[in-house]
Design a protein around this motif. Structure first.
Motif, PDB file in Angstrom:
ATOM      1  N   THR A 126     -34.138 -27.958   2.978  1.00 47.89           N
ATOM      2  CA  THR A 126     -34.332 -27.646   1.446  1.00 47.89           C
ATOM      3  C   THR A 126     -35.507 -28.526   1.279  1.00 47.89           C
ATOM      4  O   THR A 126     -36.603 -28.128   0.426  1.00 47.89           O
ATOM      5  N   THR A 127     -35.768 -29.790   1.827  1.00 52.99           N
ATOM      6  CA  THR A 127     -37.219 -30.480   1.564  1.00 52.99           C
ATOM      7  C   THR A 127     -38.238 -29.790   1.782  1.00 52.99           C
ATOM      8  O   THR A 127     -39.358 -29.764   1.231  1.00 52.99           O
TER       9      THR A 127
ATOM     10  N   LEU B 169     -25.280 -31.342   7.347  1.00 56.99           N
ATOM     11  CA  LEU B 169     -25.783 -31.817   5.986  1.00 56.99           C
ATOM     12  C   LEU B 169     -27.324 -32.216   6.035  1.00 56.99           C
ATOM     13  O   LEU B 169     -28.179 -31.986   5.116  1.00 56.99           O
ATOM     14  N   ALA B 170     -27.486 -33.033   7.144  1.00 54.86           N
ATOM     15  CA  ALA B 170     -28.823 -33.485   7.298  1.00 54.86           C
ATOM     16  C   ALA B 170     -29.871 -32.429   7.483  1.00 54.86           C
ATOM     17  O   ALA B 170     -31.051 -32.261   7.011  1.00 54.86           O
TER      18      ALA B 170
ATOM     19  N   CYS C  43     -29.535 -29.261   6.505  1.00 56.45           N
ATOM     20  CA  CYS C  43     -29.691 -28.651   5.074  1.00 56.45           C
ATOM     21  C   CYS C  43     -30.500 -29.162   4.425  1.00 56.45           C
ATOM     22  O   CYS C  43     -31.452 -28.716   3.746  1.00 56.45           O
ATOM     23  N   LEU C  44     -30.616 -30.668   4.271  1.00 53.98           N
ATOM     24  CA  LEU C  44     -31.551 -31.552   3.518  1.00 53.98           C
ATOM     25  C   LEU C  44     -32.737 -31.201   4.047  1.00 53.98           C
ATOM     26  O   LEU C  44     -33.897 -31.153   3.069  1.00 53.98           O
ATOM     27  N   CYS C  45     -33.104 -31.258   5.317  1.00 52.46           N
ATOM     28  CA  CYS C  45     -34.512 -31.150   5.824  1.00 52.46           C
ATOM     29  C   CYS C  45     -34.741 -29.628   5.423  1.00 52.46           C
ATOM     30  O   CYS C  45     -36.136 -29.639   5.146  1.00 52.46           O
TER      31      CYS C  45
END
Length: 187
Positions: free
Chosen positions: A28-29, A21-22, A24-26
């Motif tokens: 996406t950001t 998840l981390a 994926c967040l990186c």
């Protein structure tokens, strides 16, 4: 022992899920930031508003005429759009002085079309409205201003004078459907 292995397995699965998840967040950001910052070949440009009003020359010279009742004087002048876009314009008298301001009738025409008619004292920046038409890019309009001294003016108009500056304001037509000039508020 079995309980310890299940807990360890759950802990590893949770850590793996958090890591995924981390990541994926990186990603996406980074994608959002890159798309917002990397919009290429966009150019912004400001326009200018400039009109030429009779090359800065007065429409009527001081002491050119000695007005008397019944007299009418017509003078030609022009307004030209030197802006980077089409403009709305309005003409008005500024620095109006003298008793003839309340006597002389002033009419401004574009051919047969009347842009303004009234006393010289009433043709102020605040009262003058925008012309009904648009002054296109590089367009030059030949206009006529008429001064009429009413026959009914009596002796009280003797020895009076009129002094004024003929001015023009202009604003771009783009994004201005209400024809608002700087500082003007429409009700």
């Amino acid at each position: 022992m079995r309980k310890g292995r299940e807990t360890e397995k759950k802990l590893r699965a949770s850590i793996a899920a958090v890591v995924v998840l981390a990541i994926c967040l990186c990603i996406t950001t980074f994608a959002l930031i890159y798309s917002a910052v990397a919009v290429e070949d966009n150019q912004f440009r400001t326009g200018t508003v400039a009109v030429n009003l009779n090359d800065g020359k007065p429409v009527i010279e001081e002491k050119e005429f000695l007005f008397e009742p019944g007299m009418t004087v017509e003078k030609q002048f022009f307004i030209e759009n030197e802006s980077t876009w089409d403009v709305y314009y309005k003409l008005y008298l500024d620095h109006v002085e003298g008793g003839l301001a309340e006597v002389l009738d002033v009419t401004i025409r574009d051919g047969e079309k009347e842009l303004y008619s009234g006393k010289a004292s009433e043709l102020t920046r605040e009262k003058a409205g925008a012309a009904d038409d648009v002054l296109r890019l590089n367009e030059r309009k030949e206009l006529t201003i008429t001064f009429h001294f009413p026959e009914t003016a009596g002796n009280e108009a003797q020895s009076l004078y009129l002094s004024f500056d003929l001015n023009a304001d202009a604003v771009q037509t783009k994004n201005n459907p209400e024809r608002q000039f700087d500082g003007e508020v429409k009700a």
